[in-house]
Design an enzyme around this catalytic site. Structure first.
Site, PDB file in Angstrom:
ATOM      1  N   HIS A   6      61.831  -0.965  30.024  1.00 32.62           N
ATOM      2  CA  HIS A   6      61.927  -0.104  28.842  1.00 32.62           C
ATOM      3  C   HIS A   6      63.298  -0.259  28.191  1.00 32.62           C
ATOM      4  CE1 HIS A   6      58.580   1.511  31.148  1.00 32.62           C
ATOM      5  NE2 HIS A   6      58.135   2.033  30.028  1.00 32.62           N
ATOM      6  N   HIS A  63      37.372  29.730  41.891  1.00 33.99           N
ATOM      7  CA  HIS A  63      38.280  30.050  42.988  1.00 33.99           C
ATOM      8  C   HIS A  63      37.777  29.542  44.339  1.00 33.99           C
ATOM      9  CE1 HIS A  63      40.220  32.521  40.025  1.00 33.99           C
ATOM     10  NE2 HIS A  63      41.029  33.103  40.899  1.00 33.99           N
TER      11      HIS A  63
END
Length: 656
Positions: free
Chosen positions: A26, A466
């Site tokens: 980069h 849940h």
């Protein structure tokens, strides 16, 4: 050209050479942050290259891990054990300079980063740890813990939820020695930042309780250094916004096209010509001397600290003893704690853990942690430990708020500071939020503990959102993570032994409902799996189970034993079991049994490894409805009667 400008040019040139030599990397961010990074290393960052574990060193986290080429360049120029050859080997297999920073691989690298935002949360953890240590051990005239935590982040980092969760908490906690260096170049890989994000970052951070400093010329060394110096005087965490130009000096500067590419050899020649540099991978003596002056300053700071510590030891003998004891990995009398397991009879997994956690917390001041706003439900807190906050740095219980992802990344930072044994807790269903940071903790072999309660469909009434089904499989797939699902307190304590004696994190999977009366075996649980009920001779049926289902397996075995020879194996930690010898595993698994059965309220396919193609797995293969936990459990087939019926049916069919 003065020496500062010359040094900056060499930083840029070598950084670009590293990337071009690797053929990938980069270039954009690495060049764009070069002035910020040089200003930090030259004027502010306190380190000692001769002892990179110096306790009172500053911590630096490169959250924008893709900018590591400039990081490696500076580490090399300032005298860390990063050679020119290491720079040439960047991104090569087996090198000490991987494509993103990796803890334990490159000298001077404090944290493994790459997934954006994670490093910001790690930095918050490091800053929290510094305040805890300072409060515990500093005395008037002796600030022996007094370091800054710096973190460099880019536009992408501050889009990530984990970073913003952590920054919100940092503002609440007034972590004034946390300095976030924001590379604001307004460019992402896909184009301009404003195609996906137009918020006012400065106002957002001010609203979260941060001090904000703007540096309009983030590509100017002197402006960057002044901004960082100003940030160090703040009584709040500080965001320094550096306006920079991505890929500065290249023909593609300011555009997304320079973000993740290497310069071609022709482009590199043009770039170096602009900088007035003709050599490749070369650091002139005057540039090296300029950098090493800061390294010598850091070494002198360390020597001064050692002298102050010696005086501190004489002036504060009891405090010094406590300080030394913090780093003493004293041996815990595990058998003594095991003798307390009777206290946990008839308790839920979470309540057992509350008892055991507090037994260890009394003996180990390194244990700190908290929950994602479920302290009273998960029971993961240190009694009489106090609450950590902006005015009580001695508190051992941290209120992370509903910030699961940041919570787990923050405890990684606490662990990284030095010798802490941090924990965090939430419901097992919400472990999904935490997987990226748990994975990084595992790769770094950090001593973190995760307490996941409400461990199965037995939670019932809260419904499928849940009810954890996939989570055990997901956690077990993380390399280096030990997943402990205990059937009783003895196995739970064995899990703590894993956390204390081995590098790497441990996830504890704990029930909300009361556990069946099972007599687990601590010494054998240390092997990860063991025979909890022996067959009379050679087993016709062997049943493998974990946690709450061990009791169910024993009940089923009792009924089946009227007609068959049955053995039951408890497997509290598959990862530890897999590390045992082949002879031990074969003895426990009893592969010659006619039928091998696994019982676990999950959909983890790992059980087929043990039962084989002809075995039986009693698991959960569909989402369950909302209702009473016991009824939901029964509906999914988890009763001794149903298990016995199906096993008997299978054996009758096989014998026909």
């Amino acid at each position: 050209m003065n020496i500062t400008e010359k040094t900056l040019n060499y930083v840029k040139s070598i950084t670009a050479q590293i990337i071009s030599n690797a053929g990938s990397g980069h270039t954009g961010a690495s060049l764009g942050v070069s002035s910020i990074m040089l200003a930090l290393f030259k004027d502010h960052y306190n380190f000692d290259v001769s002892d990179t574990d110096f306790l009172n060193r500053d911590r630096f986290v490169l959250s924008a891990g893709h900018a590591c080429p400039v990081y490696y360049t500076l580490l090399s120029m300032f005298g860390f054990d990063v050679t020119i050859q290491d720079l040439k080997d960047m991104r090569k297999l087996g090198s000490r300079t991987p494509g993103h920073p990796e803890y334990g691989i490159t000298d001077g690298v404090e944290v493994s980063t790459g997934p954006l935002g994670q490093g910001v949360a790690n930095a918050v953890g490091l800053a929290i740890a510094e305040t805890i240590m300072a409060e515990r051990f500093n005395s008037v005239g002796f600030p022996i813990i007094n370091n800054y935590t710096y973190c460099l982040a880019g536009d992408g980092d501050l889009m990530e939820g984990v970073a913003m969760e952590a920054c919100s908490l940092a503002g609440t906690l007034c972590l004034n020695k946390l300095i976030l260096l924001y590379d604001s170049n307004d460019v992402t890989m896909d184009g301009s930042v404003n195609i996906s994000n137009r918020e006012n970052i400065a106002k957002k951070f001010k609203a979260m309780g941060w001090n904000v400093i703007k540096c309009k010329n983030g590509n100017n060394f002197y402006a960057c250094s002044r901004a960082i110096g100003k940030a160090k005087k703040s009584n709040k965490p500080t965001l320094v916004i550096f306006k920079t130009t991505i890929g500065i000096g290249t023909d593609k500067e300011g555009t997304s096209s320079v973000h993740g590419v290497a310069l071609s050899q022709d482009e590199l020649k043009v770039f170096n010509k602009k900088l007035g540099i003709t050599e490749n991978f070369y650091i002139p003596n005057d540039v090296r001397d300029y950098c090493m002056a800061s390294s010598r300053r850091g070494k002198l700071n360390h020597e001064t600290w050692n002298q102050e510590l010696a005086v501190y030891a004489t002036s504060n003998p009891e405090l010094y003893r406590q300080f030394i004891n913090f780093f003493d990995k004293k041996k815990i009398d595990m058998e003594k704690i095991v003798r307390l397991a009777y206290k946990c009879e008839g308790m839920s997994g979470r309540d057992m853990n509350q008892v055991i956690l507090n037994e260890f917390a009394v003996k180990l001041n390194q244990i700190v942690g908290g929950t994602a706003d479920v302290m009273h439900s998960s029971r993961a807190y240190i009694e009489n430990g106090g609450n950590y906050n902006a005015v009580n740095r001695r508190g051992r219980n941290i209120h992370f708020g509903v910030r699961e992802h940041a919570m787990s990344a923050i405890i990684s930072g606490i662990s990284l500071y030095d010798d802490f044994l941090p924990f965090c807790s939430t419901f097992l269903a919400f472990s999904n939020y935490m997987l990226p940071s748990i994975r990084l903790a595992s790769s770094m072999k950090l001593n973190c503990m995760y307490f996941f309660t409400h461990d199965s469909i037995y939670v019932g009434k809260d419904g499928i959102s849940h009810q954890p089904i996939e989570q055990l499989s997901q956690l077990r797939s993380i390399i280096g993570l030990k997943v402990v699902r205990p059937c009783d307190a003895n196995e739970l304590i064995a899990g703590y032994q894993y956390a204390l004696s081995e590098l790497g994190p441990v996830a504890f999977i704990l029930s909300r409902q009361s556990m069946p009366s099972v007599e687990g075996k601590f010494s054998e649980a240390l092997q990860g799996g063991y025979i909890i009920k022996n067959a009379q001779k050679e087993a016709d049926i062997v049943i493998y189970a974990t946690g709450y289902e061990v009791g169910l397996a024993l009940d089923a075995a009792e009924e089946l034993s009227k007609h068959y020879d049955v053995s039951v194996v408890s497997m509290p930690c598959i990862e530890v079991f897999e590390g045992q010898s082949s002879a031990y595993k074969n003895k426990v698994l009893q592969k010659n049994a006619k039928l091998k059965v696994a019982i676990e309220a999950s959909n983890d396919n790992i059980w087929y490894k043990y039962v084989g193609d002809n075995g039986m797995v009693f698991g959960v293969n569909d989402y369950q409805g909302s209702g009473d936990g016991q009824e939901v459990y029964k509906k999914a087939g988890f009763t001794a009667k149903e298990i016995v019926r199906q096993i008997t049916k299978r054996l009758s069919k096989d014998e026909a």
